[in-house]
Enzyme design. Structure first.
Site, PDB file in Angstrom:
ATOM      1  N   LYS A  14       0.829  -1.206   0.000  1.00  0.00           N
ATOM      2  CA  LYS A  14       0.000   0.000   0.000  1.00  0.00           C
ATOM      3  C   LYS A  14       0.872   1.268   0.000  1.00  0.00           C
ATOM      4  CE  LYS A  14      -2.264  -0.907   3.836  1.00  0.00           C
ATOM      5  NZ  LYS A  14      -1.643  -2.196   4.223  1.00  0.00           N
ATOM      6  N   ARG A  89      -9.498   1.213   8.773  1.00  0.00           N
ATOM      7  CA  ARG A  89      -9.090  -0.147   9.097  1.00  0.00           C
ATOM      8  C   ARG A  89     -10.161  -0.913   9.863  1.00  0.00           C
ATOM      9  NH1 ARG A  89      -3.179   0.734   8.913  1.00  0.00           N
ATOM     10  NH2 ARG A  89      -2.038  -1.144   9.424  1.00  0.00           N
ATOM     11  N   ARG A 128      11.882  -6.077   5.356  1.00  0.00           N
ATOM     12  CA  ARG A 128      11.923  -4.725   4.785  1.00  0.00           C
ATOM     13  C   ARG A 128      12.619  -3.706   5.680  1.00  0.00           C
ATOM     14  NH1 ARG A 128       5.469  -3.047   4.770  1.00  0.00           N
ATOM     15  NH2 ARG A 128       5.271  -2.784   7.022  1.00  0.00           N
ATOM     16  N   ARG A 162      11.128  -1.087  11.077  1.00  0.00           N
ATOM     17  CA  ARG A 162      10.022  -0.775  11.987  1.00  0.00           C
ATOM     18  C   ARG A 162      10.018  -1.761  13.144  1.00  0.00           C
ATOM     19  NH1 ARG A 162       4.698   0.082   8.350  1.00  0.00           N
ATOM     20  NH2 ARG A 162       3.860  -0.954  10.190  1.00  0.00           N
ATOM     21  N   ARG A 173      -0.624  -8.819  13.333  1.00  0.00           N
ATOM     22  CA  ARG A 173      -1.145  -7.779  12.420  1.00  0.00           C
ATOM     23  C   ARG A 173      -2.011  -8.397  11.329  1.00  0.00           C
ATOM     24  NH1 ARG A 173       4.306  -5.137  11.005  1.00  0.00           N
ATOM     25  NH2 ARG A 173       3.156  -3.886   9.486  1.00  0.00           N
TER      26      ARG A 173
HETATM   27  P1  AMP Z   1       0.857   0.797   9.023  1.00  0.00           P
HETATM   28  O1  AMP Z   1       2.051   1.661   8.813  1.00  0.00           O
HETATM   29  O2  AMP Z   1      -0.298   1.206   8.164  1.00  0.00           O
HETATM   30  O3  AMP Z   1       1.174  -0.662   8.909  1.00  0.00           O
HETATM   31  O4  AMP Z   1       0.375   1.045  10.539  1.00  0.00           O
HETATM   32  C1  AMP Z   1       1.210   0.709  11.630  1.00  0.00           C
HETATM   33  C2  AMP Z   1       0.404   0.595  12.909  1.00  0.00           C
HETATM   34  O5  AMP Z   1      -0.219   1.849  13.191  1.00  0.00           O
HETATM   35  C3  AMP Z   1      -0.747  -0.396  12.860  1.00  0.00           C
HETATM   36  O6  AMP Z   1      -0.327  -1.733  13.141  1.00  0.00           O
HETATM   37  C4  AMP Z   1      -1.667   0.166  13.952  1.00  0.00           C
HETATM   38  O7  AMP Z   1      -1.186  -0.134  15.238  1.00  0.00           O
HETATM   39  C5  AMP Z   1      -1.515   1.666  13.741  1.00  0.00           C
HETATM   40  N1  AMP Z   1      -2.495   2.176  12.755  1.00  0.00           N
HETATM   41  C6  AMP Z   1      -2.253   2.703  11.533  1.00  0.00           C
HETATM   42  N2  AMP Z   1      -3.384   3.060  10.907  1.00  0.00           N
HETATM   43  C7  AMP Z   1      -4.392   2.750  11.762  1.00  0.00           C
HETATM   44  C8  AMP Z   1      -5.804   2.847  11.702  1.00  0.00           C
HETATM   45  N3  AMP Z   1      -6.435   3.341  10.611  1.00  0.00           N
HETATM   46  N4  AMP Z   1      -6.527   2.417  12.775  1.00  0.00           N
HETATM   47  C9  AMP Z   1      -5.923   1.937  13.870  1.00  0.00           C
HETATM   48  N5  AMP Z   1      -4.604   1.784  13.998  1.00  0.00           N
HETATM   49  C10 AMP Z   1      -3.829   2.186  12.949  1.00  0.00           C
END
Ligand code: AMP
Length: 217
Positions: A14, A89, A128, A162, A173
């Site tokens: 994404k 999400r 990554r 990360r 996740r």
């Molecule tokens: P990402 O970079 O999109 O993989 O997001 C990393 C982490 O941020 C996720 O595993 C969640 O803990 C939190 N997070 C990101 N976007 C959301 C969202 N829309 N709702 C809830 N938690 C989020």
């Protein structure tokens, strides 16, 4: 001008594709993950609340992310269109987004789903890393920098992984994705917005498949 959502499990690509589409179409990429990581880095009240939840691979409460996105959508730079990456999400977030868009008189043009096999997701995430200076993405197996230890894009020498990209957290996740986020596929299908794209190919092939689904202007 268009407003898009990129939907898909962690590691589907994404972020990578959102950056490309944003650059090609003059859209602003809004990644709640990036915004939350910036809040953690800054030590803000939101960041302090979010850190432990993110490290465990669980979701930050809906009210927090909805508020962040709603405020960000007011930015003058978002008037030309946005691509949401990592938001919504949950079904509650999707419903809140509908209300926010309606209030701001904005329209959702398409929701692009990136489909990638689970085995591939785990492999992609576990290897990554990114350049600490410019954010360019790399992978231990699929995309090493051309010169080891030096970023191809900016020449930076420092790289980051990360904290939630570990093998155990990836499993959590993925489970959270299936439980909380995958119902959004049905939600947007029923609204007529969903476009599904095979996310297993190269970055270029997936990019081309997404382009083919974007609304014609
Ligand atoms: P990402 O970079 O999109 O993989 O997001 C990393 C982490 O941020 C996720 O595993 C969640 O803990 C939190 N997070 C990101 N976007 C959301 C969202 N829309 N709702 C809830 N938690 C989020």
């Amino acid at each position: 001008m268009m407003n898009l959502i990129l939907l898909g499990p962690p590691g589907a690509g994404k972020g990578t594709q959102a950056k490309i589409i944003a650059a090609n179409h003059g859209l602003i990429q809004l990644s709640t993950g990036d915004m939350l990581r910036a809040a953690v880095e800054a030590g803000s009240p939101v960041g302090r609340k979010a850190k432990a939840v993110m490290d465990r691979g669980e979701l930050v409460p809906d009210e927090i992310v909805v508020e962040i996105i709603s405020a960000r959508l007011d930015g003058a730079d978002c008037k030309g269109g946005v691509i949401l990456d990592g938001f919504p999400r949950t079904l509650a977030q999707a419903a809140a987004l509908d209300r926010v868009l309606k209030r701001k008189k904005l329209k959702l043009d398409a929701v692009i789903e990136l489909k990638v096999n689970d085995d591939q997701l785990v492999e992609r995430i576990a290897g990554r890393f990114t350049c600490a200076t410019c954010g360019a993405g790399y992978h231990d197996r699929f995309r090493q920098p051309k010169t080891a230890g030096t970023c191809d894009v900016c020449g930076g020498k420092t790289f980051l992984r990360r904290p939630d990209d570990t093998a155990e957290t990836v499993g959590r996740r993925l489970l959270v994705y299936y439980r909380e986020t995958s119902p959004l596929l049905g939600y947007y299908y029923c609204k007529g917005n969903l476009r599904s794209v095979d996310g297993m190919g190269s970055v270029e092939d997936v990019g081309a498949a997404i382009e083919a689904h974007l609304p014609r202007r």
